[in-house]
Design a protein around this motif. Structure first.
Motif, mmCIF file in Angstrom:
data_model
loop_
_atom_site.group_PDB
_atom_site.id
_atom_site.type_symbol
_atom_site.label_atom_id
_atom_site.label_comp_id
_atom_site.label_asym_id
_atom_site.label_seq_id
_atom_site.Cartn_x
_atom_site.Cartn_y
_atom_site.Cartn_z
ATOM 1 N N GLU A 89 42.980 49.894 41.453
ATOM 2 C CA GLU A 89 43.944 49.092 42.219
ATOM 3 C C GLU A 89 44.147 49.588 43.648
ATOM 4 O OE1 GLU A 89 45.019 50.504 39.106
ATOM 5 O OE2 GLU A 89 44.218 48.752 38.092
ATOM 6 N N SER A 90 43.374 50.567 44.092
ATOM 7 C CA SER A 90 43.605 51.190 45.403
ATOM 8 C C SER A 90 43.660 50.201 46.553
ATOM 9 C CB SER A 90 42.518 52.224 45.712
ATOM 10 O OG SER A 90 42.560 53.289 44.824
ATOM 11 N N ILE A 91 42.769 49.231 46.545
ATOM 12 C CA ILE A 91 42.695 48.321 47.682
ATOM 13 C C ILE A 91 43.933 47.421 47.757
ATOM 14 C CG2 ILE A 91 41.362 46.461 46.607
ATOM 15 C CD1 ILE A 91 39.681 46.524 49.317
ATOM 16 N N GLY A 92 44.618 47.223 46.651
ATOM 17 C CA GLY A 92 45.900 46.537 46.675
ATOM 18 C C GLY A 92 45.832 45.034 46.867
ATOM 19 N N THR A 93 44.663 44.457 46.794
ATOM 20 C CA THR A 93 44.509 43.007 46.889
ATOM 21 C C THR A 93 43.252 42.632 46.112
ATOM 22 O OG1 THR A 93 44.511 41.107 48.404
ATOM 23 C CG2 THR A 93 43.163 43.011 49.049
ATOM 24 N N SER A 94 43.028 41.351 45.973
ATOM 25 C CA SER A 94 41.823 40.887 45.279
ATOM 26 C C SER A 94 40.956 40.096 46.253
ATOM 27 C CB SER A 94 42.203 39.993 44.093
ATOM 28 O OG SER A 94 42.774 38.783 44.574
ATOM 29 N N PHE A 95 39.693 39.969 45.893
ATOM 30 C CA PHE A 95 38.827 39.141 46.729
ATOM 31 C C PHE A 95 39.351 37.711 46.759
ATOM 32 C CE2 PHE A 95 35.312 36.209 47.420
ATOM 33 C CZ PHE A 95 34.965 36.598 48.704
ATOM 34 N N ASN A 96 39.844 37.217 45.617
ATOM 35 C CA ASN A 96 40.366 35.846 45.584
ATOM 36 C C ASN A 96 41.528 35.662 46.554
ATOM 37 O OD1 ASN A 96 38.478 34.999 43.724
ATOM 38 N ND2 ASN A 96 39.815 35.341 41.960
ATOM 39 N N SER A 97 42.401 36.660 46.662
ATOM 40 C CA SER A 97 43.513 36.566 47.621
ATOM 41 C C SER A 97 43.000 36.504 49.047
ATOM 42 C CB SER A 97 44.451 37.764 47.475
ATOM 43 O OG SER A 97 45.099 37.732 46.236
ATOM 44 N N ILE A 98 42.019 37.329 49.342
ATOM 45 C CA ILE A 98 41.434 37.328 50.688
ATOM 46 C C ILE A 98 40.737 35.994 50.952
ATOM 47 C CG2 ILE A 98 39.576 38.324 52.089
ATOM 48 C CD1 ILE A 98 40.480 41.075 51.010
ATOM 49 N N TRP A 99 39.946 35.536 49.998
ATOM 50 C CA TRP A 99 39.199 34.293 50.197
ATOM 51 C C TRP A 99 40.136 33.096 50.291
ATOM 52 C CZ3 TRP A 99 34.764 33.743 52.255
ATOM 53 C CH2 TRP A 99 34.126 32.491 52.240
ATOM 54 N N ASP A 100 41.186 33.069 49.453
ATOM 55 C CA ASP A 100 42.153 31.966 49.520
ATOM 56 C C ASP A 100 42.816 31.895 50.885
ATOM 57 O OD1 ASP A 100 41.607 31.257 46.910
ATOM 58 O OD2 ASP A 100 43.449 32.144 46.080
ATOM 59 N N ARG A 101 43.128 33.046 51.466
ATOM 60 C CA ARG A 101 43.807 33.070 52.765
ATOM 61 C C ARG A 101 42.837 32.869 53.921
ATOM 62 N NH1 ARG A 101 44.413 32.581 57.059
ATOM 63 N NH2 ARG A 101 45.819 33.551 58.553
ATOM 64 N N TYR A 102 41.701 33.560 53.925
ATOM 65 C CA TYR A 102 40.824 33.590 55.104
ATOM 66 C C TYR A 102 39.500 32.846 54.930
ATOM 67 C CZ TYR A 102 43.918 37.414 56.561
ATOM 68 O OH TYR A 102 45.001 38.176 56.911
ATOM 69 N N GLY A 103 39.196 32.367 53.734
ATOM 70 C CA GLY A 103 37.898 31.766 53.465
ATOM 71 C C GLY A 103 37.524 30.617 54.382
#
Length: 129
Positions: A89-103
């Motif tokens: 959990e170190s990165i504290g976010t998921s790829f899906n969260s990043i992609w949903d916001r910035y994709g």
């Protein structure tokens, strides 16, 4: 340029306008050659963003890992290096969260790279070449 050099520069205070981290879209765009080049299509954009995220999630060098913070300005996660122990959990976010916001912005080549960012990235490029 690779994302490690960019986050190291941020960690060293070279992007002093930013307090919480750098946006994934800016990092991904800065990794393009030349900087800010749009992707050929949505699939390539997705695959490159996913590859970079996976590398970040697994990064652990000299006690430095990648973490995320929520940025109210960008209304999404921003990334930075921090000292710590790597966990799932170190990165504290998921790829899906990043992609949903910035994709959509990544797909369209809107990386949010300001003139200030270009100046810092060019300086970094000159130092590392």
């Amino acid at each position: 340029m690779n994302w490690i050099k960019i986050l190291k520069a941020y960690h060293q205070g070279k992007f002093d306008r930013y307090y919480y981290g750098l946006t994934p879209r800016m990092i991904i765009g800065a990794c393009q050659n030349p900087i800010g080049t749009a992707f050929e299509n949505e699939q390539i954009a997705y695959e490159k963003a996913y590859e970079i995220f996976q590398e970040m999630a697994e990064y652990n060098e000299d006690g430095i890992i990648v973490t995320s913070n929520y940025c109210g300005i960008h209304k999404g996660p921003v990334l930075s290096f921090t000292e710590g122990n790597l966990t799932a959990e170190s990165i504290g976010t998921s790829f899906n969260s990043i992609w949903d916001r910035y994709g959509d912005e990544i797909i369209s080549g809107e990386f949010g790279i300001s003139d200030y960012d270009k100046e810092k990235l060019n300086e970094l490029n000159e130092l590392t070449n």
